[in-house]
Design an enzyme around this catalytic site. Structure first.
Site, PDB file in Angstrom:
ATOM      1  N   PRO A  98      21.454  15.596 -19.812  1.00 60.32           N
ATOM      2  CG  PRO A  98      19.870  14.471 -21.076  1.00 60.32           C
ATOM      3  CD  PRO A  98      21.065  14.184 -20.480  1.00 60.32           C
ATOM      4  CB  CYS A  99      19.697  20.057 -16.871  1.00 64.01           C
ATOM      5  SG  CYS A  99      18.746  21.228 -18.237  1.00 64.01           S
TER       6      CYS A  99
END
Length: 208
Positions: A71-72
């Site tokens: 996840p960014c």
């Protein structure tokens, strides 16, 4: 064939790219219901797991490559940029722990360019340092989807690691053809990309 495990799979862009090359998927790991439904529909014969931090070697067996785009949100300039202090950001280190356990020859990790600057670069440095401690040489590079057949500007950092040596990883990301041609649409972007190619050597790897 090269056998890979994909985590944070989404709808499996990696498999779309690698299937024509004959790569074999050992398993996918995804928690979002919609993405899981897509994977189940298109790849019914590939084991589909949930949280990748709970995976055991018996779930996937021997693999040659580990790939994932954790996840960014905690790294993006559009977010709060909490880095590893955010549980989602901490999954990047979970990816390293999985690599340490599985010991594939290759690792490929993808994220937003914001990961390079958060916390003065220390967060990204921690990630690379952990990768090196697991025995991987590495290279990293920002790539933009608009130059690879996708009609949109989508810049992402790709880290490629190879067990014991950074040179194979660098050969993957810095292929000669891309370094010799000018694919920039304007002077502003050209200057930006030129800055990207400033190389840095270290005991663990090479990045740009």
């Amino acid at each position: 064939p090269l056998r890979y495990l994909s985590v944070c799979s989404g709808i499996e862009a990696a498999t779309v790219a690698w299937h024509p090359l004959g790569f074999e998927a050992a398993g996918f790991s995804e928690i979002e219901p919609f993405a899981r439904a897509v994977l189940s529909h298109h790849y019914p014969d590939v084991p589909l797991h949930g949280d990748f931090t709970e995976l055991k070697e018996s779930d996937y067996g021997a693999i040659d490559l580990l790939v994932g785009g954790t996840p960014c949100q905690s790294f993006s300039i559009a977010g709060l940029r909490k880095g590893f202090a955010d549980d989602r950001g901490n999954l990047a280190l979970g990816f390293i722990r999985l690599a340490q356990s599985a010991k594939p020859r290759w690792v490929v990790w993808e994220n937003v360019p914001g990961v390079l600057s958060i916390d003065g670069g220390r967060t990204f440095g921690t990630f690379l340092g952990a990768l090196a401690e697991c025995g991987y040489g590495f290279a990293y590079r920002i790539l933009d989807a608009q130059y690879f057949g996708v009609p949109q500007r989508r810049r992402r950092v790709f880290v490629v690691g190879y067990l014991g040596d950074w040179r194979p990883a660098a050969a993957v990301l810095f292929e000669r053809e891309s370094l010799q041609r000018d694919i920039t649409p304007c002077r502003e972007t050209q200057q930006e990309v030129a800055g990207t190619f400033k190389s840095r050597a270290s005991s663990g790897g090479w990045g740009a």
